[in-house]
Design a protein around this motif. Structure first.
Motif, PDB file in Angstrom:
ATOM      1  N   ASP A 199      -8.824 -11.320   4.442  1.00  0.00           N
ATOM      2  CA  ASP A 199      -9.062  -9.991   5.017  1.00  0.00           C
ATOM      3  C   ASP A 199      -8.099  -9.005   4.368  1.00  0.00           C
ATOM      4  O   ASP A 199      -7.115  -9.405   3.726  1.00  0.00           O
ATOM      5  CB  ASP A 199      -8.797 -10.048   6.538  1.00  0.00           C
ATOM      6  N   ASP A 200      -8.394  -7.704   4.503  1.00  0.00           N
ATOM      7  CA  ASP A 200      -7.455  -6.670   4.058  1.00  0.00           C
ATOM      8  C   ASP A 200      -7.732  -5.394   4.839  1.00  0.00           C
ATOM      9  O   ASP A 200      -8.701  -5.338   5.605  1.00  0.00           O
ATOM     10  CB  ASP A 200      -7.537  -6.470   2.530  1.00  0.00           C
ATOM     11  N   PRO A 201      -6.877  -4.363   4.692  1.00  0.00           N
ATOM     12  CA  PRO A 201      -7.024  -3.189   5.564  1.00  0.00           C
ATOM     13  C   PRO A 201      -8.002  -2.131   5.059  1.00  0.00           C
ATOM     14  O   PRO A 201      -7.769  -0.943   5.264  1.00  0.00           O
ATOM     15  CB  PRO A 201      -5.601  -2.611   5.609  1.00  0.00           C
ATOM     16  N   TYR A 236       0.854  -1.186   0.000  1.00  0.00           N
ATOM     17  CA  TYR A 236       0.000   0.000   0.000  1.00  0.00           C
ATOM     18  C   TYR A 236       0.892   1.240   0.000  1.00  0.00           C
ATOM     19  O   TYR A 236       1.941   1.252   0.659  1.00  0.00           O
ATOM     20  CB  TYR A 236      -0.897   0.033   1.256  1.00  0.00           C
ATOM     21  N   VAL A 237       0.452   2.258  -0.739  1.00  0.00           N
ATOM     22  CA  VAL A 237       1.185   3.526  -0.790  1.00  0.00           C
ATOM     23  C   VAL A 237       0.240   4.653  -0.384  1.00  0.00           C
ATOM     24  O   VAL A 237      -0.911   4.702  -0.834  1.00  0.00           O
ATOM     25  CB  VAL A 237       1.734   3.787  -2.212  1.00  0.00           C
ATOM     26  N   ASN A 238       0.742   5.512   0.476  1.00  0.00           N
ATOM     27  CA  ASN A 238      -0.031   6.668   0.947  1.00  0.00           C
ATOM     28  C   ASN A 238       0.709   7.938   0.523  1.00  0.00           C
ATOM     29  O   ASN A 238       1.899   8.075   0.800  1.00  0.00           O
ATOM     30  CB  ASN A 238      -0.139   6.573   2.488  1.00  0.00           C
ATOM     31  N   TYR A 273      -1.078  -6.151   9.492  1.00  0.00           N
ATOM     32  CA  TYR A 273      -0.588  -6.947   8.358  1.00  0.00           C
ATOM     33  C   TYR A 273       0.742  -6.449   7.793  1.00  0.00           C
ATOM     34  O   TYR A 273       1.262  -7.012   6.844  1.00  0.00           O
ATOM     35  CB  TYR A 273      -1.641  -6.975   7.248  1.00  0.00           C
ATOM     36  N   LYS A 274       1.296  -5.393   8.392  1.00  0.00           N
ATOM     37  CA  LYS A 274       2.543  -4.827   7.877  1.00  0.00           C
ATOM     38  C   LYS A 274       3.700  -5.781   8.131  1.00  0.00           C
ATOM     39  O   LYS A 274       3.823  -6.340   9.230  1.00  0.00           O
ATOM     40  CB  LYS A 274       2.813  -3.474   8.547  1.00  0.00           C
ATOM     41  N   ILE A 275       4.521  -5.961   7.113  1.00  0.00           N
ATOM     42  CA  ILE A 275       5.721  -6.798   7.285  1.00  0.00           C
ATOM     43  C   ILE A 275       6.758  -5.969   8.018  1.00  0.00           C
ATOM     44  O   ILE A 275       7.130  -4.872   7.569  1.00  0.00           O
ATOM     45  CB  ILE A 275       6.263  -7.254   5.907  1.00  0.00           C
ATOM     46  N   GLN A 276       7.186  -6.450   9.163  1.00  0.00           N
ATOM     47  CA  GLN A 276       8.112  -5.683   9.999  1.00  0.00           C
ATOM     48  C   GLN A 276       9.550  -5.873   9.525  1.00  0.00           C
ATOM     49  O   GLN A 276       9.903  -6.902   8.999  1.00  0.00           O
ATOM     50  CB  GLN A 276       7.995  -6.111  11.472  1.00  0.00           C
ATOM     51  N   CYS A 323     -12.442   4.239  -0.983  1.00  0.00           N
ATOM     52  CA  CYS A 323     -12.077   3.279   0.071  1.00  0.00           C
ATOM     53  C   CYS A 323     -11.554   4.005   1.311  1.00  0.00           C
ATOM     54  O   CYS A 323     -10.890   5.034   1.201  1.00  0.00           O
ATOM     55  CB  CYS A 323     -10.992   2.330  -0.432  1.00  0.00           C
ATOM     56  N   GLU A 324     -11.853   3.436   2.483  1.00  0.00           N
ATOM     57  CA  GLU A 324     -11.330   3.982   3.741  1.00  0.00           C
ATOM     58  C   GLU A 324     -10.376   2.969   4.358  1.00  0.00           C
ATOM     59  O   GLU A 324     -10.749   1.823   4.607  1.00  0.00           O
ATOM     60  CB  GLU A 324     -12.476   4.248   4.718  1.00  0.00           C
ATOM     61  N   VAL A 325      -9.146   3.414   4.616  1.00  0.00           N
ATOM     62  CA  VAL A 325      -8.126   2.504   5.150  1.00  0.00           C
ATOM     63  C   VAL A 325      -8.300   2.349   6.661  1.00  0.00           C
ATOM     64  O   VAL A 325      -8.526   3.311   7.389  1.00  0.00           O
ATOM     65  CB  VAL A 325      -6.716   3.042   4.807  1.00  0.00           C
ATOM     66  N   ASP A 326      -8.213   1.098   7.123  1.00  0.00           N
ATOM     67  CA  ASP A 326      -8.274   0.771   8.548  1.00  0.00           C
ATOM     68  C   ASP A 326      -6.830   0.698   9.060  1.00  0.00           C
ATOM     69  O   ASP A 326      -6.100  -0.254   8.748  1.00  0.00           O
ATOM     70  CB  ASP A 326      -8.989  -0.584   8.700  1.00  0.00           C
ATOM     71  N   PHE A 327      -6.415   1.700   9.835  1.00  0.00           N
ATOM     72  CA  PHE A 327      -4.999   1.796  10.229  1.00  0.00           C
ATOM     73  C   PHE A 327      -4.568   0.683  11.183  1.00  0.00           C
ATOM     74  O   PHE A 327      -3.407   0.280  11.175  1.00  0.00           O
ATOM     75  CB  PHE A 327      -4.712   3.182  10.821  1.00  0.00           C
ATOM     76  N   LYS A 328      -5.508   0.194  12.006  1.00  0.00           N
ATOM     77  CA  LYS A 328      -5.146  -0.918  12.904  1.00  0.00           C
ATOM     78  C   LYS A 328      -4.781  -2.163  12.087  1.00  0.00           C
ATOM     79  O   LYS A 328      -3.812  -2.860  12.382  1.00  0.00           O
ATOM     80  CB  LYS A 328      -6.330  -1.251  13.832  1.00  0.00           C
TER      81      LYS A 328
END
Ligand SMILES: [Mg+2]
Length: 374
Positions: free
Chosen positions: A336-338, A37-39, A370-373, A360-365
């Motif tokens: 699922d997705d954000p 995802y890109v913001n 799901y972010k790869i650390q 679309c509205e992004v769910d930050f939680k």
């Protein structure tokens, strides 16, 4: 509207089932699906979101190349530039990442392009359709993906498609002709009246493709997609000349200029339009418009993007007035997705969300979850 900042989120999204094409597995249930995802944030505080869904099975782009290319090359080139000057933004991106025989790293650039369109739409309080002076958007019909080598399982999935209102099926083949035809016959028996799209994902030789096309005439297939390798346009023309089954090109078409080459060589009857594969709205919209002007049929497809990319694709297919069922198959594979307001799938069609930009509205939680650390 000046670009102030850009943030990249490499994600591993949970999958319901693995996804295999003739080239190999493009999504493994045990590993999760790679999405980026890109913001993009403007100086006046507006935001836009875009998505890339790379797989090393369908091109040279990977999650790692998308992330490092954006962070190390594209972000420094476009921060401080005008967000609503897409032509210059693409020149900056193409200046940093040059072309091969087609546009370089289009999936990565699509995440930027679609995020900017979302940003422009939100800032100007317009939907994407309104930005393009297109028709008001309603819904996009979907085809149901069938990817198995077992005829009984294929028939079962075809029944599910019919019972759940899907207007078409998209069957993956490209292994061995006889075995593949058994799959097609099993599906056709269950859904004799559905739009019947068959995709070999470059899996056949020319003799096998011609043999398969002749069998498909008897079975009643509506379109035969990408039987041969991507660079074999003349081979696809040969299949067209030797059978009555319309031929679609997907892997052969990555840009508007690829569509022009296919038209010049009379290599296809249909062009498959895919938003992220074509570098975002800028390339995919033009590719679709050129194909329409040349009187080719249009088919919609995707790279199993999550709700964010899928919704953007649905906006584009509405604009291009693609009436045939589209192969936007992310929801078939993702658990699922954000995205908070998923455009619901009703009777085999995607109902687009209300809202400016892509809506679309992004769910930050969930984005963090799901972010790869590292
Ligand atoms: Mg395809």
């Amino acid at each position: 509207m000046i670009i102030k900042d850009l943030n990249v989120f490499p994600l591993s999204l949970p999958m319901k089932q693995s996804f295999r094409i003739s080239g190999g597995t493009v999504g493994d249930k045990n590993q999760g699906a790679p999405h980026v995802y890109v913001n993009i944030v403007s100086e006046d505080g507006m935001e836009g979101w875009g998505e890339a869904r790379p797989s090393h099975r369908w091109s040279y782009e990977t999650l790692e190349t998308v992330v490092s290319t954006i962070e190390n090359y594209i972000k420094p080139a476009i921060v401080g530039k005008r967000a609503d000057d897409l032509s210059s933004i693409h020149q900056f991106m193409d200046g940093e990442i040059s072309s091969g025989i087609s546009k370089g790293q289009p999936i990565c650039k699509a995440a930027i392009d679609t995020a900017l369109y979302d940003l422009i739409g939100r800032s100007s309080q317009k939907t994407l359709s309104e930005l393009w002076f297109g028709k008001s958007m309603q819904c996009t019909p979907l085809s149901y993906l069938i990817s198995t080598r077992d005829p009984n399982e294929a028939a079962e999935k075809a029944r599910y498609a019919k019972e759940n209102g899907f207007q078409g099926v998209d069957v993956k083949i490209g292994f061995q002709v006889e075995q593949d035809m058994e799959i097609l016959e099993a599906v056709k028996a269950e859904v004799p009246d559905q739009f019947f799209r068959v995709d070999a994902n470059q899996g056949y030789t020319l003799p096998d493709a011609i043999k398969a096309a002749k069998r498909m005439e008897q079975i009643g297939v509506d379109v035969f997609e990408q039987p041969l390798l991507a660079n074999d346009l003349l081979g696809h023309r040969e299949v067209r000349r030797k059978s009555f089954i319309p031929i679609a090109l997907d892997e052969s078409i990555w840009s508007p200029s690829d569509v022009l080459q296919a038209i010049r060589l009379e290599a296809c009857d249909y062009a498959v339009i895919k938003l992220t594969k074509m570098g975002g709205f800028t390339g995919a919209k033009l590719a679709g418009e050129i194909a329409k002007e040349a009187n080719l049929g249009l088919l919609g497809g995707g790279l199993t993007e999550s709700t964010l990319g899928l919704t953007s694709s649905a906006h584009l297919f509405n604009y291009l007035e693609i009436k045939l069922p589209s192969d936007l198959n992310g929801p078939f594979f993702l658990e699922d997705d954000p995205i908070r307001n998923k455009g619901s799938i009703v009777n085999g069609s995607i109902m687009l969300p209300n809202g400016y930009g892509n809506g679309c509205e992004v769910d930050f939680k969930k984005l963090e979850k799901y972010k790869i650390q590292g």
